[in-house]
Design an enzyme around this catalytic site. Structure first.
Site, PDB file in Angstrom:
ATOM      1  N   LEU A 328      35.682  51.398  -1.071  1.00 49.69           N
ATOM      2  CA  LEU A 328      35.958  51.796   0.314  1.00 49.69           C
ATOM      3  C   LEU A 328      37.416  52.152   0.489  1.00 49.69           C
ATOM      4  O   LEU A 328      37.771  52.977   1.329  1.00 49.69           O
ATOM      5  CB  LEU A 328      35.624  50.649   1.267  1.00 49.69           C
ATOM      6  CG  LEU A 328      34.150  50.354   1.518  1.00 49.69           C
ATOM      7  CD1 LEU A 328      34.012  49.078   2.324  1.00 49.69           C
ATOM      8  CD2 LEU A 328      33.486  51.505   2.246  1.00 49.69           C
ATOM      9  N   GLY A 329      38.250  51.513  -0.277  1.00 45.89           N
ATOM     10  CA  GLY A 329      39.674  51.793  -0.122  1.00 45.89           C
ATOM     11  C   GLY A 329      40.494  50.993  -1.110  1.00 45.89           C
ATOM     12  O   GLY A 329      40.015  50.044  -1.715  1.00 45.89           O
ATOM     13  N   PHE A 333      47.411  45.595  -1.791  1.00 40.99           N
ATOM     14  CA  PHE A 333      46.935  44.259  -2.129  1.00 40.99           C
ATOM     15  C   PHE A 333      45.766  44.256  -3.102  1.00 40.99           C
ATOM     16  O   PHE A 333      45.412  43.241  -3.656  1.00 40.99           O
ATOM     17  CB  PHE A 333      46.508  43.550  -0.848  1.00 40.99           C
ATOM     18  CG  PHE A 333      45.567  44.396  -0.025  1.00 40.99           C
ATOM     19  CD1 PHE A 333      44.230  44.449  -0.331  1.00 40.99           C
ATOM     20  CD2 PHE A 333      46.048  45.157   1.039  1.00 40.99           C
ATOM     21  CE1 PHE A 333      43.371  45.243   0.400  1.00 40.99           C
ATOM     22  CE2 PHE A 333      45.189  45.957   1.774  1.00 40.99           C
ATOM     23  CZ  PHE A 333      43.857  46.005   1.450  1.00 40.99           C
ATOM     24  N   VAL A 336      38.945  47.431  -1.991  1.00 37.75           N
ATOM     25  CA  VAL A 336      37.845  46.957  -1.157  1.00 37.75           C
ATOM     26  C   VAL A 336      36.575  47.714  -1.523  1.00 37.75           C
ATOM     27  O   VAL A 336      36.573  48.951  -1.581  1.00 37.75           O
ATOM     28  CB  VAL A 336      38.150  47.140   0.346  1.00 37.75           C
ATOM     29  CG1 VAL A 336      37.011  46.584   1.196  1.00 37.75           C
ATOM     30  CG2 VAL A 336      39.453  46.461   0.718  1.00 37.75           C
ATOM     31  N   ASP A 449      50.663  42.131  10.531  1.00 38.58           N
ATOM     32  CA  ASP A 449      50.440  43.531  10.173  1.00 38.58           C
ATOM     33  C   ASP A 449      49.412  44.175  11.093  1.00 38.58           C
ATOM     34  O   ASP A 449      48.382  44.681  10.658  1.00 38.58           O
ATOM     35  CB  ASP A 449      50.015  43.642   8.705  1.00 38.58           C
ATOM     36  CG  ASP A 449      50.305  45.039   8.137  1.00 38.58           C
ATOM     37  OD1 ASP A 449      50.965  45.836   8.838  1.00 38.58           O
ATOM     38  OD2 ASP A 449      49.867  45.332   7.016  1.00 38.58           O
TER      39      ASP A 449
END
Ligand SMILES: *[C@@H]1O[C@H](CO)[C@@H](O)[C@H](O)[C@H]1NC(C)=O
Length: 639
Positions: A328-329, A333, A336, A449
């Site tokens: 998904l992305g 970090f 996903v 964030d």
């Protein structure tokens, strides 16, 4: 003449000194509301009058009686007696606290001290207390139960006694037999110039400590005499009880995995009482011994969460072996993935992270601990986790409508042109989630964030905030000693960029930017195509307002909208992203404005905003916490 006057002045001065020092020989705090206490680092006084020394992991805090105790004009160190009631409240037991110390120090400035450090240790098996009939009972210091400690020193015999007992009720009396009785001549270490009495506490750099707080409920002290008895009714025992109930019962009732563990834990984890006598400092320190960090983390982990909620096999099956097409992305970090659980057919999102260091792992685990305890309809719900080798897999509810960012800024065919009522609903949802984090939950959680790509939309287009704790630097090539400013450019408040400290006000700043972004569908900062200059969204909105019509800034794709609501959101956005943190409203107030329970401040006008920007910058620079330029400003003023 002059000399005589000076002489007189000196006498007067010494007379004044004498009275103050006499007062300083004795004091009592039945609760700390309004008390004149010197505090640093994390120490603060709560609304209920508790002196809270620490809150959170990897923390320290000190508190001192403001005036020094008089040790001058004495041939030997005076006798003293002190008693205090403390409570260590923690989600976890013994391992989550480094301890609490009663300190006599020649200085209040312990800024160079280090968390988690201790200077001496007694036999760990001696932790407990003697009842009045001399019977020995075990004691868990971090149980959250209030306990009373007496420290008595007799200068003639040079005996220092430390006595401890649970502070159950009004009739708590000092046990006859002290827990520790040592002979040590304090005159060799106590400064003749006076010493400060107070407390120091620290929590370890371990995620277990995220909810650990050290509290002092009451304290009395006397030189050359017995410390006054604390007033049972004045101490905030009820608050402590509530905190303990909130945090501890489920975890304390859960048995440890096996009885052999118990033996090991008793031997190694049982808190120890420490007396340390440093060169100029006498420290009595209560601390927990440590198992090896990783082993202990695992035990605590399992205690808290039970066995991992997902197996790696299941998660791998759910994503077709973490296939690229399920991606998904990808962010700073980690990645996903989308997935479907094999048995339940439930759609999930899996965040796969591979912390490169213990520090990174610690921060991710902190996210899990925090997320696992938060429940709110506007927050992304964490379903569970799985640990696989050096990877951490976090499993969330899948959000079919992706992120807010996607709908606002892309022209993809499946991106929705959100209507005004949808946008207003989303803004209020985020506000409600942020309000929960800041004010409605037991601990203050700073999101760090807030941005449109961290707002996910569920199947009904409800906003859900995600990515807690991830905003902290995750050791991607960062030097461990440099603190990077967490957050995303354009959403970072000026004082956050300057001081690097995230607060509720820096979250509010980012939320203000986000409100304007949702309304105008413009990035927080973009480059003007006409002249190639960068433009800030706030300036753009302000310019429209000054031009007489704030609604000129609205996303042209919005055909219809409620003018009043748009005006409210944009003005509130400007107020929230005010350069001066003091001018920003708290989330409670933001909620009121959005619900129209309170009108926006009458003086909120484009001109006053501009003016206050200048004024606040000026004010800002005068604060001692400010950037190095402070000195220069002050100097120039002095001329
Ligand atoms: C310390 O404890 C011992 C043993 O109970 C007692 O005899 C002595 O008086 C105590 N000293 C002080 C200073 O409290």
């Amino acid at each position: 003449m002059l000399r005589r006057r000076l002489g007189l002045l000196l006498v007067l001065l010494s007379a004044v000194c004498a009275t103050t020092s006499a007062d300083a020989d004795e004091f009592i705090y039945n609760g700390f509301s309004g008390a004149d206490i010197f505090m640093d680092n994390q120490a603060s006084v709560t609304n209920d009058g508790l002196l809270r020394l620490t809150g959170g992991m990897d923390a320290k805090g000190h508190a001192f009686h403001t005036s020094p105790l008089d040790f001058s004009n004495r041939s030997s160190a005076p006798s003293f007696s002190t008693t205090f009631v403390f409570a260590i409240v923690s989600l976890y037991n013994e391992s989550s606290s480094d301890g609490l110390a009663f300190v006599l120090s020649p200085t209040k400035n312990l800024s160079s001290s280090s968390e988690g450090k201790y200077l001496g240790l007694v036999d760990p098996s001696t932790i407990g207390y003697y009842t009045s009939d001399g019977e020995f009972h075990n004691l868990s210091l971090s149980s959250g139960e209030p306990m009373q400690v007496w420290v008595d020193y007799d200068s003639y015999s040079t005996v220092l006694n430390v006595t401890i007992a649970p502070y159950y009720n009004l009739s708590t009396t000092k046990p006859n037999r002290p827990l520790l009785s040592v002979r040590y001549d304090l005159s060799s270490v106590l400064p003749s110039t006076g010493a400060y009495a107070g407390f120091s506490a620290a929590t370890p750099q371990l995620w277990e400590a995220v909810f650990t707080s050290h509290y002092i409920l009451g304290w009395s002290f006397k030189l050359d005499g017995e410390a006054a008895t604390l007033n049972y009714f004045a101490l905030s025992l009820k608050t402590i009880q509530e905190l303990v109930q909130k945090y501890q019962p489920p975890h304390r009732d859960r048995p440890l995995p096996s009885s052999s563990y118990k033996t090991i834990l008793r031997g190694l984890l049982v808190p120890t009482l420490v007396i340390t006598i440093g060169a100029c400092t006498i420290i009595m320190k209560v601390l927990m011994d440590r198992l090896s960090k990783s082993r202990k983390a695992e035990i605590e982990w399992e205690k808290e969460y039970g066995p991992p909620s997902f197996t790696y096999k299941d998660l791998s099956a759910a994503t077709g072996g973490f296939e690229d097409k399920m991606l998904l992305g990808r962010g700073g970090f980690g990645s996903v993935f989308r997935g479907v659980l094999p048995r339940s057919k439930k759609a999930i999102a899996i965040k796969r992270v591979a912390p490169e260091s213990k520090q990174g792992m610690k921060e991710f685990i902190a996210e899990i601990v925090i997320l696992g305890h938060l429940r709110h309809r506007n927050l992304v719900q964490l379903l569970g986790y799985c640990r696989h080798k050096q990877q951490l897999l976090l499993v969330y509810d899948y959000m079919p409508n992706t992120s807010l960012d996607y709908h606002l800024h892309t022209q993809q065919p499946n991106a929705t042109n959100l209507s005004w009522s949808q946008r207003f609903h989303i803004i209020r949802g985020i506000a409600s989630g942020l309000f929960y984090l800041h004010e409605d939950w037991e601990q203050v959680v700073i999101h760090r964030d807030i941005k449109t790509s961290n707002v996910l939309l569920d199947s009904e287009m409800n906003a859900r905030l995600g990515d807690f704790g991830l905003a902290r630097s995750h050791d991607h090539g960062a030097d461990a000693h440099t603190t990077r400013v967490a957050g995303t450019w354009g959403y970072i408040a000026p004082e956050l960029a300057r001081l690097g400290k995230a607060t509720k006000a820096t979250d509010v700043f980012a939320f203000g930017v986000l409100m304007m972004e949702v309304t105008c569908a413009k990035r927080p900062i973009w480059v003007d195509s006409a002249n190639g200059e960068p433009l800030a969204l706030a300036d753009w909105v302000l310019a429209a307002w000054r031009g007489g019509s704030i609604t000129d800034a609205v996303d042209p794709r919005l055909d219809t909208y409620v003018e009043e609501e748009v005006g409210l959101v944009l003005k509130l956005g400007l107020l929230c992203s005010h350069p001066s943190p003091e001018a920003r409203p708290c989330m409670r107030l933001v909620m009121k404005y959005l619900q129209r329970d309170a009108p926006l401040p009458a003086d909120l006008q484009p001109d006053t905003l501009m003016l206050s920007i200048c004024v606040s910058r000026h004010d800002d620079d005068e604060r001692p916490m400010s950037c190095p330029a402070t000195t220069i400003t002050d100097l120039s003023k002095g001329r």
